[in-house]
Design a protein around this motif. Structure first.
Motif, PDB file in Angstrom:
ATOM      1  N   GLN A  35       0.789  -1.241   0.055  1.00  8.88           N
ATOM      2  CA  GLN A  35      -0.067   0.061   0.116  1.00  8.88           C
ATOM      3  C   GLN A  35       0.877   1.272  -0.018  1.00  8.88           C
ATOM      4  O   GLN A  35       2.077   1.203   0.373  1.00  8.88           O
ATOM      5  CB  GLN A  35      -0.815  -0.051   1.207  1.00  8.88           C
ATOM      6  CG  GLN A  35      -1.867   1.021   1.267  1.00  8.88           C
ATOM      7  CD  GLN A  35      -2.833   1.309  -0.021  1.00  8.88           C
ATOM      8  OE1 GLN A  35      -2.371   1.887  -0.823  1.00  8.88           O
ATOM      9  NE2 GLN A  35      -4.000   0.589  -0.109  1.00  8.88           N
ATOM     10  N   GLN A  36       0.358   2.488  -0.464  1.00 14.22           N
ATOM     11  CA  GLN A  36       1.052   3.590  -0.436  1.00 14.22           C
ATOM     12  C   GLN A  36       1.351   4.052   1.089  1.00 14.22           C
ATOM     13  O   GLN A  36       0.479   4.151   1.903  1.00 14.22           O
ATOM     14  CB  GLN A  36       0.098   4.790  -1.136  1.00 14.22           C
ATOM     15  CG  GLN A  36      -0.227   4.323  -2.386  1.00 14.22           C
ATOM     16  CD  GLN A  36       0.446   5.303  -3.626  1.00 14.22           C
ATOM     17  OE1 GLN A  36       1.804   5.000  -3.634  1.00 14.22           O
ATOM     18  NE2 GLN A  36      -0.196   5.972  -4.305  1.00 14.22           N
ATOM     19  N   GLN A  38       2.378   6.951   2.331  1.00  9.26           N
ATOM     20  CA  GLN A  38       1.858   8.253   2.458  1.00  9.26           C
ATOM     21  C   GLN A  38       0.452   8.062   2.866  1.00  9.26           C
ATOM     22  O   GLN A  38       0.013   8.755   3.935  1.00  9.26           O
ATOM     23  CB  GLN A  38       1.959   9.233   1.359  1.00  9.26           C
ATOM     24  CG  GLN A  38       1.568  10.735   1.968  1.00  9.26           C
ATOM     25  CD  GLN A  38       1.894  11.528   0.818  1.00  9.26           C
ATOM     26  OE1 GLN A  38       2.590  11.521   0.202  1.00  9.26           O
ATOM     27  NE2 GLN A  38       1.127  12.952   1.121  1.00  9.26           N
ATOM     28  N   TYR A  39      -0.320   7.080   2.049  1.00  8.23           N
ATOM     29  CA  TYR A  39      -1.747   6.848   2.574  1.00  8.23           C
ATOM     30  C   TYR A  39      -1.982   6.030   3.987  1.00  8.23           C
ATOM     31  O   TYR A  39      -2.638   6.301   4.597  1.00  8.23           O
ATOM     32  CB  TYR A  39      -2.489   5.902   1.332  1.00  8.23           C
ATOM     33  CG  TYR A  39      -4.050   5.841   1.929  1.00  8.23           C
ATOM     34  CD1 TYR A  39      -4.085   4.125   2.302  1.00  8.23           C
ATOM     35  CD2 TYR A  39      -4.804   6.408   2.014  1.00  8.23           C
ATOM     36  CE1 TYR A  39      -5.336   3.838   3.078  1.00  8.23           C
ATOM     37  CE2 TYR A  39      -6.195   5.999   2.512  1.00  8.23           C
ATOM     38  CZ  TYR A  39      -6.384   4.754   3.015  1.00  8.23           C
ATOM     39  OH  TYR A  39      -7.452   4.365   3.740  1.00  8.23           O
TER      40      TYR A  39
ATOM     41  N   ILE B  26      -1.078   9.048  -7.086  1.00  6.33           N
ATOM     42  CA  ILE B  26      -0.748  10.317  -6.104  1.00  6.33           C
ATOM     43  C   ILE B  26      -0.430   9.296  -4.783  1.00  6.33           C
ATOM     44  O   ILE B  26      -1.464   8.464  -4.494  1.00  6.33           O
ATOM     45  CB  ILE B  26      -2.124  11.231  -5.970  1.00  6.33           C
ATOM     46  CG1 ILE B  26      -2.439  11.465  -7.233  1.00  6.33           C
ATOM     47  CG2 ILE B  26      -2.026  11.956  -4.770  1.00  6.33           C
ATOM     48  CD1 ILE B  26      -3.788  12.005  -7.643  1.00  6.33           C
ATOM     49  N   PRO B  27       0.775   9.923  -3.902  1.00  4.65           N
ATOM     50  CA  PRO B  27       1.218   8.870  -2.750  1.00  4.65           C
ATOM     51  C   PRO B  27       0.078   8.952  -1.770  1.00  4.65           C
ATOM     52  O   PRO B  27       0.083   7.981  -0.977  1.00  4.65           O
ATOM     53  CB  PRO B  27       2.376   9.318  -2.649  1.00  4.65           C
ATOM     54  CG  PRO B  27       2.629  10.568  -3.418  1.00  4.65           C
ATOM     55  CD  PRO B  27       1.692  10.651  -4.441  1.00  4.65           C
ATOM     56  N   SER B  28      -0.768   9.887  -1.507  1.00  2.00           N
ATOM     57  CA  SER B  28      -1.894   9.926  -0.344  1.00  2.00           C
ATOM     58  C   SER B  28      -2.880   9.280  -0.801  1.00  2.00           C
ATOM     59  O   SER B  28      -3.894   9.180   0.240  1.00  2.00           O
ATOM     60  CB  SER B  28      -1.996  11.434  -0.057  1.00  2.00           C
ATOM     61  OG  SER B  28      -2.453  12.046  -1.288  1.00  2.00           O
ATOM     62  N   TYR B  29      -3.213   8.892  -2.107  1.00  2.00           N
ATOM     63  CA  TYR B  29      -4.471   7.805  -2.300  1.00  2.00           C
ATOM     64  C   TYR B  29      -3.933   6.582  -2.298  1.00  2.00           C
ATOM     65  O   TYR B  29      -3.019   6.031  -2.881  1.00  2.00           O
ATOM     66  CB  TYR B  29      -4.915   8.316  -3.945  1.00  2.00           C
ATOM     67  CG  TYR B  29      -5.428   9.868  -3.803  1.00  2.00           C
ATOM     68  CD1 TYR B  29      -5.675  10.462  -2.743  1.00  2.00           C
ATOM     69  CD2 TYR B  29      -5.552  10.499  -5.148  1.00  2.00           C
ATOM     70  CE1 TYR B  29      -6.150  11.932  -2.572  1.00  2.00           C
ATOM     71  CE2 TYR B  29      -6.113  11.588  -5.066  1.00  2.00           C
ATOM     72  CZ  TYR B  29      -6.243  12.409  -3.802  1.00  2.00           C
ATOM     73  OH  TYR B  29      -6.699  13.723  -4.258  1.00  2.00           O
ATOM     74  N   PRO B  30      -4.860   5.654  -1.649  1.00  2.00           N
ATOM     75  CA  PRO B  30      -4.597   4.310  -1.680  1.00  2.00           C
ATOM     76  C   PRO B  30      -4.826   3.433  -3.085  1.00  2.00           C
ATOM     77  O   PRO B  30      -5.578   3.692  -3.916  1.00  2.00           O
ATOM     78  CB  PRO B  30      -5.697   3.837  -0.681  1.00  2.00           C
ATOM     79  CG  PRO B  30      -6.849   4.706  -0.740  1.00  2.00           C
ATOM     80  CD  PRO B  30      -6.224   5.905  -1.167  1.00  2.00           C
ATOM     81  N   HIS B  31      -3.865   2.627  -2.948  1.00  2.00           N
ATOM     82  CA  HIS B  31      -4.055   1.458  -4.066  1.00  2.00           C
ATOM     83  C   HIS B  31      -5.111   0.591  -3.706  1.00  2.00           C
ATOM     84  O   HIS B  31      -5.322   0.358  -2.479  1.00  2.00           O
ATOM     85  CB  HIS B  31      -2.838   0.518  -4.079  1.00  2.00           C
ATOM     86  CG  HIS B  31      -1.632   1.097  -4.467  1.00  2.00           C
ATOM     87  ND1 HIS B  31      -1.296   2.170  -5.519  1.00  2.00           N
ATOM     88  CD2 HIS B  31      -0.052   1.153  -3.906  1.00  2.00           C
ATOM     89  CE1 HIS B  31      -0.099   2.383  -5.540  1.00  2.00           C
ATOM     90  NE2 HIS B  31       0.696   1.791  -4.584  1.00  2.00           N
ATOM     91  N   GLN B  35      -7.269  -5.435  -3.088  1.00  2.00           N
ATOM     92  CA  GLN B  35      -7.601  -5.137  -1.645  1.00  2.00           C
ATOM     93  C   GLN B  35      -8.713  -6.032  -1.380  1.00  2.00           C
ATOM     94  O   GLN B  35      -9.326  -6.540  -2.302  1.00  2.00           O
ATOM     95  CB  GLN B  35      -7.798  -3.621  -1.546  1.00  2.00           C
ATOM     96  CG  GLN B  35      -8.405  -3.284  -0.201  1.00  2.00           C
ATOM     97  CD  GLN B  35      -7.232  -3.801   1.040  1.00  2.00           C
ATOM     98  OE1 GLN B  35      -7.048  -4.797   1.486  1.00  2.00           O
ATOM     99  NE2 GLN B  35      -6.262  -2.796   1.328  1.00  2.00           N
ATOM    100  N   GLN B  56      -8.762  13.876   3.340  1.00  2.00           N
ATOM    101  CA  GLN B  56      -9.236  13.348   2.280  1.00  2.00           C
ATOM    102  C   GLN B  56     -10.632  12.892   2.138  1.00  2.00           C
ATOM    103  O   GLN B  56     -11.206  12.572   1.197  1.00  2.00           O
ATOM    104  CB  GLN B  56      -8.359  12.413   1.650  1.00  2.00           C
ATOM    105  CG  GLN B  56      -6.981  12.857   1.870  1.00  2.00           C
ATOM    106  CD  GLN B  56      -6.197  11.695   1.418  1.00  2.00           C
ATOM    107  OE1 GLN B  56      -5.236  12.102   0.257  1.00  2.00           O
ATOM    108  NE2 GLN B  56      -5.897  10.617   1.738  1.00  2.00           N
TER     109      GLN B  56
END
Lengths: 82, 82
Positions: A35-36, A38-39, B26-31, B35, B56
């Motif tokens: 997983q990211q 930062q997230y 975008i690093p703050s958004y999760p993959h 999942q 967010q």
């Protein structure tokens, strides 16, 4: 960025739900592996700050509450590296 | 369980942030790719129900608000299948 090795040491308690390799066995718990970072930090801080409520959030808030920002960065670095 | 094909059709708007293959740029958004489907459902419902706030979460709540439970199950099936 966090220190993945320090994160691994801190992650022992997390593996009970999120799996030893960051792949959760329980379907309602998220995989963390890859997983990211930062997230993951944002999510842990949201649990710590009480911005996530209801259902499972109560468990995670309890887990996140005692974590320092450094712990959070290290855990995020570790799980994102898997 | 949801219908991944129907989820794919519904996921067009999600790809802007979460990537066309469920891997966020975008690093703050999760993959989302791979999942746990059940976790994705719980997370979407938490956004929809306002159980996730701050940062967010506001964006995601807006995205989740109009989704039906069937949409949510389909989106979860789709992204978990990637």
């Amino acid at each position: 960025a966090g220190d993945a090795a320090a994160g691994k040491a801190k992650a022992a308690v997390c593996t009970a739900c999120h799996g030893v390799n960051g792949k959760a066995m329980i379907p309602s718990y998220p995989h963390l592996a890859g997983q990211q970072a930062q997230y993951l930090e944002l999510a842990l801080k949201a649990y710590k700050n009480g911005e996530r409520t209801g259902g499972q959030a109560a468990i995670m808030s309890g887990m996140a509450k005692p974590l320092s920002d450094e712990d959070i960065a290290n855990l995020a670095a570790y799980f994102s590296s898997l």
